[in-house]
Design an enzyme around this catalytic site. Structure first.
Site, PDB file in Angstrom:
ATOM      1  N   PRO A 282       0.840  -1.204   0.000  1.00  0.00           N
ATOM      2  CA  PRO A 282       0.000   0.000   0.000  1.00  0.00           C
ATOM      3  C   PRO A 282       0.872   1.250   0.000  1.00  0.00           C
ATOM      4  CG  PRO A 282       0.179  -0.828   2.222  1.00  0.00           C
ATOM      5  CD  PRO A 282       0.949  -1.768   1.342  1.00  0.00           C
ATOM      6  N   GLU A 283       0.251   2.355  -0.292  1.00  0.00           N
ATOM      7  CA  GLU A 283       0.915   3.646  -0.183  1.00  0.00           C
ATOM      8  C   GLU A 283       0.293   4.363   1.021  1.00  0.00           C
ATOM      9  OE1 GLU A 283       3.262   4.484  -2.493  1.00  0.00           O
ATOM     10  OE2 GLU A 283       2.937   2.789  -3.817  1.00  0.00           O
TER      11      GLU A 283
ATOM     12  N   LYS B 198       2.540   3.514   6.841  1.00  0.00           N
ATOM     13  CA  LYS B 198       1.603   2.542   6.275  1.00  0.00           C
ATOM     14  C   LYS B 198       0.931   1.708   7.361  1.00  0.00           C
ATOM     15  CE  LYS B 198       4.732   1.809   2.511  1.00  0.00           C
ATOM     16  NZ  LYS B 198       5.166   0.743   1.608  1.00  0.00           N
TER      17      LYS B 198
ATOM     18  N   ASN C 117       5.776   1.480  -3.746  1.00  0.00           N
ATOM     19  CA  ASN C 117       6.452   1.352  -5.027  1.00  0.00           C
ATOM     20  C   ASN C 117       5.933   2.324  -6.089  1.00  0.00           C
ATOM     21  OD1 ASN C 117       8.640   0.064  -6.114  1.00  0.00           O
ATOM     22  ND2 ASN C 117       7.433  -1.531  -7.114  1.00  0.00           N
TER      23      ASN C 117
ATOM     24  N   ARG D 114      12.400  -5.067  -5.771  1.00  0.00           N
ATOM     25  CA  ARG D 114      11.265  -4.277  -6.239  1.00  0.00           C
ATOM     26  C   ARG D 114      11.305  -4.189  -7.745  1.00  0.00           C
ATOM     27  NH1 ARG D 114       8.095  -2.642  -1.860  1.00  0.00           N
ATOM     28  NH2 ARG D 114       9.429  -2.971  -0.043  1.00  0.00           N
TER      29      ARG D 114
END
Ligand SMILES: [Zn+2]
Length: 268
Positions: free
Chosen positions: A2-3, A51, A172, A258
């Site tokens: 999540p952001e 987060k 990301n 990533r």
């Protein structure tokens, strides 16, 4: 992952439903807390930290000071909190629920949470004490975030931005989009990023603008057009110059790997 803007929105939704309300029923569907019952207690605050989401529950009047609990959750990949009127049919199957919190009128259900635990509020630091400055927190500290990012100059900028100990809240999407917007590739060593203070300022601005939008949008283009410049757009034409977007894995090891995307023309 999540952001921070998603977590901020989830906290706002939970706050509207639960804050100041007495819990009439709690149901923790994870083994470690299956027998815990916080009914009769009052929700005293709902706070996003990077987060992480903290739901603080006050002790009952006869339990004494300092005995409150914090329900700590992390959305991870699929997690979501939904709010229902009591008795309303859930939009997700019940077996995915990890926790159910009811008040006299509302029920909050946490589905597929990547992490759920209950700790004494007094020891919240053990959960979120390691986090760097919170981009969406009241105590955001750009100077400290910058110093943290620059403390490891060899580290690729995307990984430095994702490290929640440097600054808290970026996932990301932001790591890739901020790299595009500042014109460097995501694997650029942090120490070679020009004007890193502008990177930090842009991170703060971008996530702050998006926390109040129903759908995250980094391009500013209308609905139906791409919301992101590069994230998830491998092979598509760059919205600025038309060059095909490239992607690659960055980092090593299961926890530090990533996907990154970039425009080979716009980003050097
Ligand atoms: Zn381009």
């Amino acid at each position: 992952m999540p952001e921070g803007d998603s977590v901020y929105k989830a906290a706002a939704k939970l706050r509207a439903a639960l804050d100041g309300q007495i819990l009439t029923r709690t149901d923790f569907r994870v083994p470690a807390f299956a027998t815990l019952d916080l009914s009769g207690q009052t929700v005293t605050s709902v706070v996003p930290r990077g987060k992480h989401l903290l739901i603080r529950v006050g002790a009952s009047a006869d339990a004494g000071e300092g005995s409150g609990h914090t329900i700590h959750s992390h959305l991870k990949m699929e997690g979501v909190w939904q709010i229902y009127a009591n008795g309303e049919r859930w939009r997700k199957p019940a077996y995915l629920a990890r926790v159910v919190l009811s008040t006299a009128s509302k029920t909050a259900v946490g589905f597929e949470l990547g992490l759920l635990e209950v700790v004494p509020t007094a020891s919240e630091d053990s959960i979120v004490g390691h986090l760097g400055p919170d981009l969406l927190g009241p105590d955001w500290d750009a100077d400290l975030a910058l110093a943290n990012l620059l403390s490891d100059p060899a580290r690729p900028v995307a990984l430095a931005l994702l490290d929640q100990r440097n600054l808290a809240g970026l996932g990301n999407v932001y790591a890739n989009e901020l790299s595009f917007l500042r014109g460097f590739r995501p694997d650029t060593p942090m120490g070679e990023v020009t004007d890193p203070e502008r990177l930090v300022a842009l991170a703060h601005k971008a996530i702050t603008v998006n926390r109040d939008r129903p759908t995250r949008n980094l391009t500013g283009l209308p609905r139906g057009k791409p919301r992101y410049w590069v994230h998830g757009r491998r092979g598509d034409a760059c919205l600025r110059c038309g060059t095909h977007i490239e992607s690659a894995q960055l980092g090593t090891g299961p926890t530090d790997t990533r996907f990154t995307w970039w425009c080979p023309s716009c980003q050097k």
